[in-house]
Design a protein around this motif. Sequence first.
Motif, PDB file in Angstrom:
ATOM      1  N   ILE A 228     110.789  73.142  30.387  1.00 14.72           N
ATOM      2  CA  ILE A 228     111.948  72.304  30.715  1.00 14.72           C
ATOM      3  C   ILE A 228     111.799  71.283  31.829  1.00 14.72           C
ATOM      4  O   ILE A 228     110.764  71.449  32.446  1.00 14.72           O
ATOM      5  CB  ILE A 228     113.342  73.463  31.352  1.00 14.72           C
ATOM      6  CG1 ILE A 228     112.584  74.232  32.439  1.00 14.72           C
ATOM      7  CG2 ILE A 228     113.314  74.094  30.274  1.00 14.72           C
ATOM      8  CD1 ILE A 228     113.349  75.326  33.064  1.00 14.72           C
ATOM      9  N   SER A 229     112.595  70.490  31.875  1.00 13.80           N
ATOM     10  CA  SER A 229     112.385  69.238  32.897  1.00 13.80           C
ATOM     11  C   SER A 229     113.486  68.606  33.675  1.00 13.80           C
ATOM     12  O   SER A 229     114.857  69.359  33.251  1.00 13.80           O
ATOM     13  CB  SER A 229     111.995  67.969  31.947  1.00 13.80           C
ATOM     14  OG  SER A 229     112.983  67.602  30.813  1.00 13.80           O
ATOM     15  N   HIS A 230     113.450  67.783  34.569  1.00 15.25           N
ATOM     16  CA  HIS A 230     114.524  67.417  35.721  1.00 15.25           C
ATOM     17  C   HIS A 230     115.309  66.267  34.871  1.00 15.25           C
ATOM     18  O   HIS A 230     116.574  66.444  34.852  1.00 15.25           O
ATOM     19  CB  HIS A 230     113.809  66.699  36.761  1.00 15.25           C
ATOM     20  CG  HIS A 230     114.763  66.188  37.752  1.00 15.25           C
ATOM     21  ND1 HIS A 230     115.646  65.114  37.573  1.00 15.25           N
ATOM     22  CD2 HIS A 230     115.306  66.781  38.622  1.00 15.25           C
ATOM     23  CE1 HIS A 230     116.406  64.813  38.613  1.00 15.25           C
ATOM     24  NE2 HIS A 230     116.518  66.062  39.098  1.00 15.25           N
ATOM     25  N   HIS A 282     117.024  70.754  31.511  1.00 10.76           N
ATOM     26  CA  HIS A 282     116.924  70.214  30.316  1.00 10.76           C
ATOM     27  C   HIS A 282     115.805  70.600  29.309  1.00 10.76           C
ATOM     28  O   HIS A 282     114.703  70.617  29.771  1.00 10.76           O
ATOM     29  CB  HIS A 282     116.738  68.591  30.446  1.00 10.76           C
ATOM     30  CG  HIS A 282     117.977  68.007  31.213  1.00 10.76           C
ATOM     31  ND1 HIS A 282     119.079  67.668  30.684  1.00 10.76           N
ATOM     32  CD2 HIS A 282     117.975  67.636  32.496  1.00 10.76           C
ATOM     33  CE1 HIS A 282     119.929  67.165  31.639  1.00 10.76           C
ATOM     34  NE2 HIS A 282     119.389  67.156  32.769  1.00 10.76           N
ATOM     35  N   PRO A 283     116.065  70.902  28.075  1.00  9.01           N
ATOM     36  CA  PRO A 283     115.053  71.488  27.163  1.00  9.01           C
ATOM     37  C   PRO A 283     114.015  70.364  26.974  1.00  9.01           C
ATOM     38  O   PRO A 283     114.470  68.921  26.658  1.00  9.01           O
ATOM     39  CB  PRO A 283     115.613  71.673  26.005  1.00  9.01           C
ATOM     40  CG  PRO A 283     116.921  71.048  25.924  1.00  9.01           C
ATOM     41  CD  PRO A 283     117.313  70.961  27.305  1.00  9.01           C
ATOM     42  N   HIS A 284     112.778  70.321  27.081  1.00  7.12           N
ATOM     43  CA  HIS A 284     111.748  69.117  26.801  1.00  7.12           C
ATOM     44  C   HIS A 284     110.870  69.765  25.536  1.00  7.12           C
ATOM     45  O   HIS A 284     110.856  68.856  24.731  1.00  7.12           O
ATOM     46  CB  HIS A 284     110.819  69.290  28.167  1.00  7.12           C
ATOM     47  CG  HIS A 284     109.972  68.032  28.404  1.00  7.12           C
ATOM     48  ND1 HIS A 284     108.587  68.110  27.590  1.00  7.12           N
ATOM     49  CD2 HIS A 284     110.081  66.942  28.627  1.00  7.12           C
ATOM     50  CE1 HIS A 284     108.126  67.015  27.773  1.00  7.12           C
ATOM     51  NE2 HIS A 284     109.099  66.033  28.467  1.00  7.12           N
ATOM     52  N   THR A 285     110.170  70.648  25.716  1.00  4.66           N
ATOM     53  CA  THR A 285     109.042  71.195  24.655  1.00  4.66           C
ATOM     54  C   THR A 285     109.252  72.483  24.411  1.00  4.66           C
ATOM     55  O   THR A 285     109.131  73.231  25.530  1.00  4.66           O
ATOM     56  CB  THR A 285     107.683  70.611  24.913  1.00  4.66           C
ATOM     57  OG1 THR A 285     107.985  68.877  25.188  1.00  4.66           O
ATOM     58  CG2 THR A 285     106.795  71.006  23.621  1.00  4.66           C
ATOM     59  N   ILE A 286     109.332  73.160  23.173  1.00  8.16           N
ATOM     60  CA  ILE A 286     109.224  74.469  22.982  1.00  8.16           C
ATOM     61  C   ILE A 286     107.868  74.786  22.270  1.00  8.16           C
ATOM     62  O   ILE A 286     107.406  74.073  21.312  1.00  8.16           O
ATOM     63  CB  ILE A 286     110.291  74.962  22.016  1.00  8.16           C
ATOM     64  CG1 ILE A 286     110.269  74.336  20.742  1.00  8.16           C
ATOM     65  CG2 ILE A 286     111.516  74.826  22.708  1.00  8.16           C
ATOM     66  CD1 ILE A 286     111.363  74.720  19.779  1.00  8.16           C
TER      67      ILE A 286
END
Length: 410
Positions: A228-230, A282-286
């Motif tokens: 997850i990211s900013h 925020h979703p970034h990479t799963i």
Amino acid sequence: MRLTNTLLRQHIGFYFKKHWLQQGKRVPNSTKAEEELVARGITVVDPSDVLKEQLPRVDFKIAGMVPPPVAFDETHPLWKSEPAFVYGDTNLLLEGVRQAQTLLNTAVYDDLPLKIEEKLEQTKITTQLDRSMQQAVLSALVFDAEQVKTAIIKVPERPAYKLPRTYGISEGRRNKLILSKLVTHCERFAGRPVNAARKVVYDAQFLVPVVKGTERILLNMKAESMVISHDPLKPYDTSVYRPLDLELPNLFPLKETVSIPMQNIYDWSSVYPISRNYTLSHPHTILVHCSPSDVKNATELPVTRDQIEGRTMMKAFAVAAARARQLYGDDVKALPSPITVQAVQTDSKTFHFSVYQLNTLDLSSTTDRNMWFRKAPFDLYSQCGYVVGKPTLEDYNKDVLRHLAVFYSN
């Protein structure tokens, strides 16, 4: 037969038991006491009715006591009268990517976005980081101390023959360790400025209810690891890729929900595991696992690569849709801003990289369409294990770390 003393001899124990049984069946004689009391106007009451007090039932819990199992019927708290198609982590789509396209209204591109491809060409992994990653692969897949029964190995030519079970590292642990090592090296590659805006969460559960036509579909899926990211990922311009120019496949005579099990017990609600008030939400990479022992067809047919890639698309859509419902409400159809999610799926050897962009939650829309970019899967190695008692890693592919590093720092 002549009567002799031996013949007339009696067994005292046998006769005593018979006499005991006979005396136990005797009915006590009436003493006429009850009739006398009734004649004098005195009511006769059974003592058990007076001594037995009717107390309300009190439920209590004892430490260590296992609760009774919940019945999967109309008494279940999540029972719904209207059944729904529930797609979970162990399910597969019969037609793979083609079925996922029609179900999710998604255009598929057989390459990653141009910006990522340009960055991949410019990115190089240092020799020191590359050697460290090779040692990390051996540490995760060979040197780990876990010893459990591994998955059953089937011989296609002899399907009824059972090979002896071997001990080693379980598939789930292998996947978890290799992804953890890769993320650690991506953090070393990206540096502190990027790491401060990233965080890794594990076993994130997503619930997404959608309705397409007259069918109710619930996606109940889990991301074993999620970055997850900013800040959210920047969406890709639909005017450049033009998803409406690509035709969706025709599954006739199959339905879009074929091979998805139907259930009456489900939670018809939308769940995104991270609070929207958290700065890194925020979703970034799963990063998802794909173990052959956990993912299989209901028809017991072998799992194909196309079905595995379709599973990746379904998981990426579930993450993006859950986030869209959290931001814009449960009734949103056309999104004010697209949501982009990067996805990596692996079985600890083969890695598949893709990017999903959610443009609309109207799965029957003819004016807007979602996009999914995928790249052909490639192997991290050809062989990793003990060869003649020596730990061996053959044909190590550093492109896996390079792709994941670009994804992480995107």
